[in-house]
Write a protein that holds these residues in place. Structure first.
Motif, PDB file in Angstrom:
ATOM      1  N   GLU A  89       2.336   1.262 -24.508  1.00 37.55           N
ATOM      2  CA  GLU A  89       2.235   0.289 -25.293  1.00 37.55           C
ATOM      3  C   GLU A  89       1.909  -0.638 -23.716  1.00 37.55           C
ATOM      4  O   GLU A  89       1.226  -1.126 -23.224  1.00 37.55           O
ATOM      5  CB  GLU A  89       3.146  -0.432 -26.274  1.00 37.55           C
ATOM      6  CG  GLU A  89       3.058  -1.966 -25.954  1.00 37.55           C
ATOM      7  CD  GLU A  89       3.869  -2.615 -27.001  1.00 37.55           C
ATOM      8  OE1 GLU A  89       4.166  -1.836 -28.049  1.00 37.55           O
ATOM      9  OE2 GLU A  89       4.293  -3.098 -26.813  1.00 37.55           O
ATOM     10  N   ALA A  92      -0.943   0.277 -21.508  1.00 38.15           N
ATOM     11  CA  ALA A  92      -2.497  -0.161 -22.011  1.00 38.15           C
ATOM     12  C   ALA A  92      -2.307  -1.640 -21.835  1.00 38.15           C
ATOM     13  O   ALA A  92      -3.223  -2.283 -21.348  1.00 38.15           O
ATOM     14  CB  ALA A  92      -2.805   0.123 -23.184  1.00 38.15           C
ATOM     15  N   PRO A  95      -1.990  -2.510 -17.054  1.00 41.14           N
ATOM     16  CA  PRO A  95      -2.803  -0.816 -16.438  1.00 41.14           C
ATOM     17  C   PRO A  95      -2.967  -1.228 -14.705  1.00 41.14           C
ATOM     18  O   PRO A  95      -4.287  -1.555 -13.851  1.00 41.14           O
ATOM     19  CB  PRO A  95      -3.761  -1.225 -17.095  1.00 41.14           C
ATOM     20  CG  PRO A  95      -4.507  -2.767 -17.227  1.00 41.14           C
ATOM     21  CD  PRO A  95      -3.389  -3.157 -17.511  1.00 41.14           C
ATOM     22  N   SER A 285       0.657   7.378 -16.433  1.00 39.61           N
ATOM     23  CA  SER A 285       1.006   6.127 -16.269  1.00 39.61           C
ATOM     24  C   SER A 285       0.622   4.747 -14.900  1.00 39.61           C
ATOM     25  O   SER A 285       0.101   3.936 -14.872  1.00 39.61           O
ATOM     26  CB  SER A 285       2.155   5.398 -16.960  1.00 39.61           C
ATOM     27  OG  SER A 285       2.801   5.302 -16.083  1.00 39.61           O
ATOM     28  N   ALA A 288      -2.626   4.452 -14.166  1.00 47.61           N
ATOM     29  CA  ALA A 288      -2.988   2.997 -14.410  1.00 47.61           C
ATOM     30  C   ALA A 288      -4.324   2.842 -14.076  1.00 47.61           C
ATOM     31  O   ALA A 288      -5.310   2.368 -15.165  1.00 47.61           O
ATOM     32  CB  ALA A 288      -2.244   2.459 -15.399  1.00 47.61           C
ATOM     33  N   ARG A 295      -7.026   0.289 -20.986  1.00 43.91           N
ATOM     34  CA  ARG A 295      -6.535   0.290 -22.546  1.00 43.91           C
ATOM     35  C   ARG A 295      -6.577   0.880 -22.899  1.00 43.91           C
ATOM     36  O   ARG A 295      -5.513   1.258 -24.747  1.00 43.91           O
ATOM     37  CB  ARG A 295      -6.957  -1.615 -22.826  1.00 43.91           C
ATOM     38  CG  ARG A 295      -6.637  -3.065 -21.631  1.00 43.91           C
ATOM     39  CD  ARG A 295      -7.427  -3.862 -22.125  1.00 43.91           C
ATOM     40  NE  ARG A 295      -6.809  -4.727 -20.625  1.00 43.91           N
ATOM     41  CZ  ARG A 295      -6.158  -5.497 -20.928  1.00 43.91           C
ATOM     42  NH1 ARG A 295      -5.114  -5.415 -21.933  1.00 43.91           N
ATOM     43  NH2 ARG A 295      -5.640  -6.128 -19.880  1.00 43.91           N
ATOM     44  N   ARG A 296      -7.645   1.567 -23.076  1.00 43.91           N
ATOM     45  CA  ARG A 296      -8.588   2.249 -24.787  1.00 43.91           C
ATOM     46  C   ARG A 296      -7.806   4.328 -24.146  1.00 43.91           C
ATOM     47  O   ARG A 296      -6.640   4.719 -24.239  1.00 43.91           O
ATOM     48  CB  ARG A 296      -9.895   2.830 -24.613  1.00 43.91           C
ATOM     49  CG  ARG A 296      -9.831   3.515 -26.247  1.00 43.91           C
ATOM     50  CD  ARG A 296     -11.535   3.999 -25.870  1.00 43.91           C
ATOM     51  NE  ARG A 296     -11.638   4.856 -24.935  1.00 43.91           N
ATOM     52  CZ  ARG A 296     -11.996   5.881 -24.445  1.00 43.91           C
ATOM     53  NH1 ARG A 296     -11.860   6.683 -25.472  1.00 43.91           N
ATOM     54  NH2 ARG A 296     -12.834   5.893 -23.599  1.00 43.91           N
ATOM     55  N   ASP A 297      -7.015   4.151 -23.093  1.00 46.33           N
ATOM     56  CA  ASP A 297      -7.373   5.851 -22.590  1.00 46.33           C
ATOM     57  C   ASP A 297      -6.239   5.653 -21.956  1.00 46.33           C
ATOM     58  O   ASP A 297      -5.274   7.562 -22.019  1.00 46.33           O
ATOM     59  CB  ASP A 297      -8.220   6.591 -20.868  1.00 46.33           C
ATOM     60  CG  ASP A 297      -9.931   5.850 -21.221  1.00 46.33           C
ATOM     61  OD1 ASP A 297     -10.151   5.736 -22.952  1.00 46.33           O
ATOM     62  OD2 ASP A 297     -10.820   6.280 -20.591  1.00 46.33           O
ATOM     63  N   PRO A 299      -2.986   5.484 -23.604  1.00 44.22           N
ATOM     64  CA  PRO A 299      -2.540   5.625 -24.798  1.00 44.22           C
ATOM     65  C   PRO A 299      -3.098   6.967 -25.712  1.00 44.22           C
ATOM     66  O   PRO A 299      -1.753   8.034 -25.789  1.00 44.22           O
ATOM     67  CB  PRO A 299      -2.595   4.576 -25.825  1.00 44.22           C
ATOM     68  CG  PRO A 299      -2.875   3.392 -24.907  1.00 44.22           C
ATOM     69  CD  PRO A 299      -3.991   3.750 -24.231  1.00 44.22           C
ATOM     70  N   PRO A 460      -3.722  -3.869 -26.422  1.00 45.20           N
ATOM     71  CA  PRO A 460      -4.356  -2.428 -26.785  1.00 45.20           C
ATOM     72  C   PRO A 460      -3.537  -1.614 -28.012  1.00 45.20           C
ATOM     73  O   PRO A 460      -4.137  -1.735 -28.932  1.00 45.20           O
ATOM     74  CB  PRO A 460      -5.278  -1.926 -25.979  1.00 45.20           C
ATOM     75  CG  PRO A 460      -4.597  -3.264 -24.737  1.00 45.20           C
ATOM     76  CD  PRO A 460      -3.362  -3.292 -25.220  1.00 45.20           C
ATOM     77  N   PHE A 461      -1.913  -1.233 -27.887  1.00 44.81           N
ATOM     78  CA  PHE A 461      -1.864  -0.937 -28.294  1.00 44.81           C
ATOM     79  C   PHE A 461      -0.303  -1.087 -28.727  1.00 44.81           C
ATOM     80  O   PHE A 461       0.268  -1.710 -27.766  1.00 44.81           O
ATOM     81  CB  PHE A 461      -1.725   1.375 -27.504  1.00 44.81           C
ATOM     82  CG  PHE A 461      -1.274   1.806 -28.505  1.00 44.81           C
ATOM     83  CD1 PHE A 461      -1.718   2.721 -29.459  1.00 44.81           C
ATOM     84  CD2 PHE A 461       0.996   2.010 -28.163  1.00 44.81           C
ATOM     85  CE1 PHE A 461      -0.857   3.706 -29.615  1.00 44.81           C
ATOM     86  CE2 PHE A 461       0.658   2.949 -28.622  1.00 44.81           C
ATOM     87  CZ  PHE A 461       0.272   4.041 -30.067  1.00 44.81           C
TER      88      PHE A 461
END
Length: 596
Positions: A89, A92, A95, A285, A288, A295-297, A299, A460-461
């Motif tokens: 969380e 995402a 980042p 992380s 990032a 934001r997608r990759d 998590p 996003p997550f």
């Protein structure tokens, strides 16, 4: 006091990362966004597989958990699942390159962010030191055990540091001089990182493919020759409990220390030791800011790498302790021991044995190299993020051509090379584990805190049941930390105190956020006096606590109580009171040395 807990708002945090800040802006664009979900997942797997399987599994099984090291890995996997959800969380949502440091800056303020940033040096830099030690052990096993190359005594002493013993050709055991292979691999990895993230990710992906194949072959060949006698370490227990060796009390440093069993000194302590093996998903992380679609990759890569590696860890631990007695695994290269036993049990020809063992150990070396690469990569990005905020000097500058934080990379490479050459794996491994657990604890707490103070932020997550998952993850971290020995806790406190000295004397005076808020600081000598008073108080408190033991001196240090005419019975109380007063004065001096 409020200056210590200044928070960076999320838009500012992301804007600084995207647009550059300070001196870095003059150097051109920021870090390159060139990593996709596959490369990020491979970075995670590259960091996870290696550290625990190839180095610490043997020590944790031999000293603490026995065959129940499988349960230690399960405990670590559950804890990491909770922390992994929280990292997913945060990564995402924020980042940027700083990982747990940046998350803490947004949720708990600058002071806590500094603590976690300094603590992450334990996780990444000292983690790389630990793995470099294991790399050296596997290289020696490959040369001597597999290829039959006998090194002269003079060369043998350059394979371990001065606090480890080397067995010479005559059988005599003497202290080493310097772990030269560990230092060399650290410098080699630093050179790769200096060139750029795309080249580093490509090298890592190739190495990961090799070592996953090696791990799979180890499991497939070893699982068929597992011995029940090796796994059932406690005949008095039934079922799965028989994997846990009976509790044993041993004399260590003039005191009795418990080994084996379920709790402290056993499975729980084993979980704390092998927890180092799970470092990796959080290292993802730190990159990032170099992901194409974080934001997608982020998590996906964090959770996928954690799931794959946890399953492999459990299978490898079961296979290793099934083919070799756990009492024989207290070495720096336990998988090498396991491979030698597997080929012997399968009665392969000497040529086939040597060929297969050579390939597996070569794969282990490659795997450990990728772990060092990802951990050192993570450390350079932490230094980069802290320097951009003004808390550290120099490290935010990027190489004009490679777009890498070259100053941070050079320092990290030298640090790991020196410490890898000197420090033994038994000392560094536990320190890395407790530092990682502290970082995970603060990230787990950060999720529910950020849900409360920034409920409207785009996520996003989202962690399901954030208050339950966050607090459960933090509680699990504390529980595993409680299983580590007192010396490890003392080393953590000493390390954090050293970091606090740097923060109060340099970091807060150069903080960009403090400068923007108009904070003005008094003379440096006031901070030095206050910090010295706190250190003296803590040293006195340590003396007092030590005196509570049998036969201890319960008075004040250096006979001060006797000189003042105080009775021995009043010594403990007056000693604690004096330490508290001195520490309070020191803290007040430091906090009062700033004005808004």
């Amino acid at each position: 006091m409020t200056n210590l807990f200044l928070r960076k708002d999320l838009p500012r945090l992301i804007r600084d990362a995207e647009g550059g800040a300070g001196d870095e802006a003059s150097d051109g664009a920021g870090l390159r966004r060139s990593l996709g979900a596959f490369s990020l997942t491979m970075l995670g797997i590259g960091a996870i597989i290696g550290a625990g399987i190839f180095t610490l599994t043997g020590e944790a099984a031999a000293s603490y958990a026995g065959p129940a090291i499988v349960y230690s890995f399960i405990l670590g996997g559950i804890l990491c699942a909770l922390a992994g959800l929280c990292y997913a969380e945060m990564a995402a949502m924020i980042p940027v390159a700083g990982s747990a440091y940046a998350y803490s800056y947004a949720t708990m303020g600058e002071f806590i962010a500094w603590i976690i940033g300094w603590d992450l040096v334990l996780e990444y830099a000292f983690g790389a030191v630990t793995v470099a030690n294991g790399w050296s052990g596997y290289l020696f096993s490959l040369l001597h055990g597999t290829l039959g190359i006998s090194l002269p005594d003079a060369a043998l002493r350059w394979t371990k540091g001065p606090w480890e013993l080397v067995t010479l050709g005559s059988g005599l055991r003497v202290p080493g001089l310097w772990n030269l292979p560990a230092s060399l691999v650290a410098l080699l990895v630093a050179a790769v990182l200096y060139r750029g993230i795309r080249q580093s990710a490509w090298v890592n992906s190739v190495i990961v493919a090799v070592k996953v194949a090696i791990v799979a072959v180890f499991i497939l060949l070893g699982i068929g020759v597992i011995s029940g006698a090796n796994l059932h370490a406690n005949p008095a227990a039934d079922g799965l409990a028989s994997l846990v060796p009976a509790r044993t009390m041993l004399m260590e440093a003039s005191r009795q220390v418990g080994h084996y069993g379920w709790l402290r000194g056993g499975v729980l302590t084993g979980a704390g030791v092998v927890f180092f093996a799970f470092i990796g998903f959080d290292a993802v992380s730190t990159t990032a800011q170099e992901a194409r679609n974080p934001r997608r990759d982020m998590p996906i890569s964090i959770l996928a790498s954690l799931l794959v590696c946890t399953l492999l860890y459990i299978l490898v631990a079961l296979t290793l302790t099934g083919v070799v007695s756990y009492k024989e695994l207290g070495v720096s290269d336990p998988i090498a021991v396991g491979i030698d036993r597997i080929v012997a049990l399968r009665h392969w020809s000497p040529l086939a044995q040597r060929g297969f063992t050579f390939l597996v150990k070569l794969g282990a070396l490659a795997g450990l190299t990728s772990v060092i690469l990802v951990l050192m990569l993570g450390q350079t990005r932490i230094f980069y993020a802290m320097a951009k905020d003004g808390l550290l000097p120099w490290f935010h500058h990027l190489h004009r051509r490679h777009r890498t934080p070259h100053a941070a990379t050079v320092l990290t490479g030298l640090f790991v090379a020196v410490c890898g050459g000197l420090m033994p794996i038994s000392l560094v491994g536990k320190l890395v584990s407790i530092g990682t657990l502290l970082a995970f604890l603060l990230v787990c707490l950060g999720v529910p805190i950020l849900r409360r103070i920034r409920p409207e932020a785009d996520r996003p997550f989202k962690v399901p049941l954030p208050w339950l998952v966050g607090t459960a993850g933090a509680g699990a971290c504390l529980w595993v930390m409680s299983g580590l020995d007192l010396d490890t806790w003392i080393r953590l406190v000493v390390w954090l105190l050293a970091g606090l000295g740097i923060y109060f004397i340099y970091g807060r005076r150069h903080s960009r956020l403090q400068g923007e808020r108009g904070a003005r600081f008094g003379p440096v000598r006031a901070d030095l006096m206050g910090f010295a008073a706190v250190l003296l108080a803590l040293a006195g408190l340590g003396w007092w606590v030590r005196g509570l033991g049998p036969g201890g001196n319960r008075g004040l240090p250096f006979g001060v109580g006797a000189q003042l005419g105080w009775e021995a019975a009043s010594g403990p109380f007056l000693g604690a009171l004096a330490c508290a007063v001195l520490a309070g004065w020191g803290i007040r001096t430091i906090l009062a040395n700033v004005s808004d």
